[in-house]
Design a protein around this motif. Sequence first.
Motif, mmCIF file in Angstrom:
data_model
loop_
_atom_site.group_PDB
_atom_site.id
_atom_site.type_symbol
_atom_site.label_atom_id
_atom_site.label_comp_id
_atom_site.label_asym_id
_atom_site.label_seq_id
_atom_site.Cartn_x
_atom_site.Cartn_y
_atom_site.Cartn_z
ATOM 1 N N ASP A 247 1.305 -5.389 8.747
ATOM 2 C CA ASP A 247 0.147 -4.498 8.708
ATOM 3 C C ASP A 247 0.308 -3.458 9.793
ATOM 4 O OD1 ASP A 247 -2.302 -3.235 8.744
ATOM 5 O OD2 ASP A 247 -3.487 -5.083 8.769
ATOM 6 N N ASP B 62 4.777 -3.466 4.319
ATOM 7 C CA ASP B 62 3.514 -3.337 3.601
ATOM 8 C C ASP B 62 2.687 -4.569 3.895
ATOM 9 O OD1 ASP B 62 1.462 -3.162 1.369
ATOM 10 O OD2 ASP B 62 2.726 -1.436 0.864
ATOM 11 N N GLY C 40 3.732 1.078 4.655
ATOM 12 C CA GLY C 40 3.018 1.077 3.386
ATOM 13 C C GLY C 40 3.978 1.402 2.259
ATOM 14 N N THR C 41 5.106 0.704 2.231
ATOM 15 C CA THR C 41 6.212 1.085 1.342
ATOM 16 C C THR C 41 5.900 0.880 -0.128
ATOM 17 O OG1 THR C 41 8.616 0.868 1.086
ATOM 18 C CG2 THR C 41 7.353 -1.183 1.389
ATOM 19 N N ASP D 82 5.563 7.979 6.128
ATOM 20 C CA ASP D 82 4.253 7.546 5.618
ATOM 21 C C ASP D 82 3.930 8.411 4.411
ATOM 22 O OD1 ASP D 82 1.560 7.365 4.958
ATOM 23 O OD2 ASP D 82 0.875 7.180 7.021
ATOM 24 N N TYR E 16 -4.372 3.382 13.653
ATOM 25 C CA TYR E 16 -3.117 3.781 13.029
ATOM 26 C C TYR E 16 -2.257 4.587 14.000
ATOM 27 C CZ TYR E 16 -0.105 6.694 10.033
ATOM 28 O OH TYR E 16 0.963 7.365 9.468
ATOM 29 N N MET F 159 0.860 -1.182 0.000
ATOM 30 C CA MET F 159 0.000 0.000 0.000
ATOM 31 C C MET F 159 0.888 1.221 0.000
ATOM 32 S SD MET F 159 -2.939 0.945 2.684
ATOM 33 C CE MET F 159 -1.847 0.735 4.067
ATOM 34 N N ALA F 160 0.932 1.909 -1.120
ATOM 35 C CA ALA F 160 1.886 2.982 -1.250
ATOM 36 C C ALA F 160 1.271 4.346 -1.167
ATOM 37 C CB ALA F 160 2.622 2.851 -2.577
ATOM 38 N N GLY F 161 0.072 4.539 -1.597
ATOM 39 C CA GLY F 161 -0.503 5.864 -1.537
ATOM 40 C C GLY F 161 -1.691 6.010 -2.438
ATOM 41 N N THR G 124 -0.138 6.186 3.096
ATOM 42 C CA THR G 124 -0.745 5.061 3.801
ATOM 43 C C THR G 124 -1.932 5.503 4.648
ATOM 44 O OG1 THR G 124 1.320 3.815 3.821
ATOM 45 C CG2 THR G 124 -0.315 3.216 5.479
ATOM 46 N N TRP H 68 -5.177 -3.649 -3.175
ATOM 47 C CA TRP H 68 -3.730 -3.489 -3.309
ATOM 48 C C TRP H 68 -3.063 -4.794 -3.705
ATOM 49 C CZ3 TRP H 68 -2.507 1.265 -3.912
ATOM 50 C CH2 TRP H 68 -3.284 2.263 -3.313
ATOM 51 N N GLN I 212 -7.391 -4.336 1.429
ATOM 52 C CA GLN I 212 -6.164 -5.028 1.052
ATOM 53 C C GLN I 212 -6.330 -5.754 -0.280
ATOM 54 O OE1 GLN I 212 -4.456 -7.599 3.982
ATOM 55 N NE2 GLN I 212 -2.925 -8.404 2.593
#
Length: 340
Positions: free
Chosen positions: A217, A190, A168-169, A232, A252, A1-3, A235, A95, A92
């Motif tokens: 996660d 990620d 979330g790289t 971040d 978060y 999950m990158a953005g 994310t 992604w 998820q």
Amino acid sequence: MAGIRLPPEDPEPSSQQSRGAVCDLVSDDERSVAADSWSIKSDYGSTLDDDQRQTDASEALSAANYRAPSDYSSDKEEADAEEAAQSMLGLQSYWDSAYADELVNFREHGHAGEVWFGADVMEVVASWTKGLCIDISRGCMLNHVDDIKSEPAEGDKSLCTRSVLDIGTGNGLLLQELAKQGFSDLTGTDYSEGAIQLARSLADRDGFPNINFLVDDILESKLERQFQLVMDKGTLDAIGLHPDGPIKRMMYWDSVSRLVASDGLLVITSCNSTKNELMQEVESFNQRRIGGSQDPETPRDQEAGRDPPFQFLSYVRSYPTFMFGGSEGSRVTTLAFLRS
């Protein structure tokens, strides 16, 4: 999950809800792929229960696509499409599907995949963060509204010893950029196994084999160490687009606060929240954390002296801005917070 990809050209700067409208990202074909490809099997194992993952994706798709035609007006179609996009980008399964495609593109064509927010933003974030870390290591007093303008010495040793976590790289390109800036203790996590496979493959290909990538996660992190710099880039945006976004955003902050070391930095880049909105969210977390840790026997004057977990430090001012409805805004926001 990158953005999250950038919103349209005319978002409302003061309204987070309008900026969350990213329905143009999810086509009917993509929804179908997300439903059919909700799981990626790999040597790293699964980060979520498979049945639950499929249930989450199916419920979101069902709510978005299978209402009776008579239920719709043209306005409702737009609203439902927006809601579906928000739900999909917060799952998820979306992604996993997206990174399955990007893995195929990498293996067949060598493509690195999406650079979320654009390469220019990534480079600004990395260089600005480098300057911020070096100034802090030198004991410089920072102006809370100005960019860091100092020219750091080449190869400053403080960067080599500063541990970095990118949550979330995605494809891991931000960590590669930080490595070019002089950081060496680099970890990317990620919850998508496909993202981690892609990030590892790209790092090996591009000459960064020492970057550490893990499936994890952020909302249920299994990491047992703390980091002096936590990054971040998008994310928190994606988490906010989950159907249970408000609850998951609270989760978060609870998790991130445990990962940032004392006197460490949290740097957040967002396209769905303004500077003021992020600051308000951090303040709400601070108040919740201070209130939850208060001892009924503690005098009020001591309670008032407690340090909040996160303190706003600085933000990037070099991003292009625009005017809308008499307010000035930016398509991207990057803020730094200091962990007490």
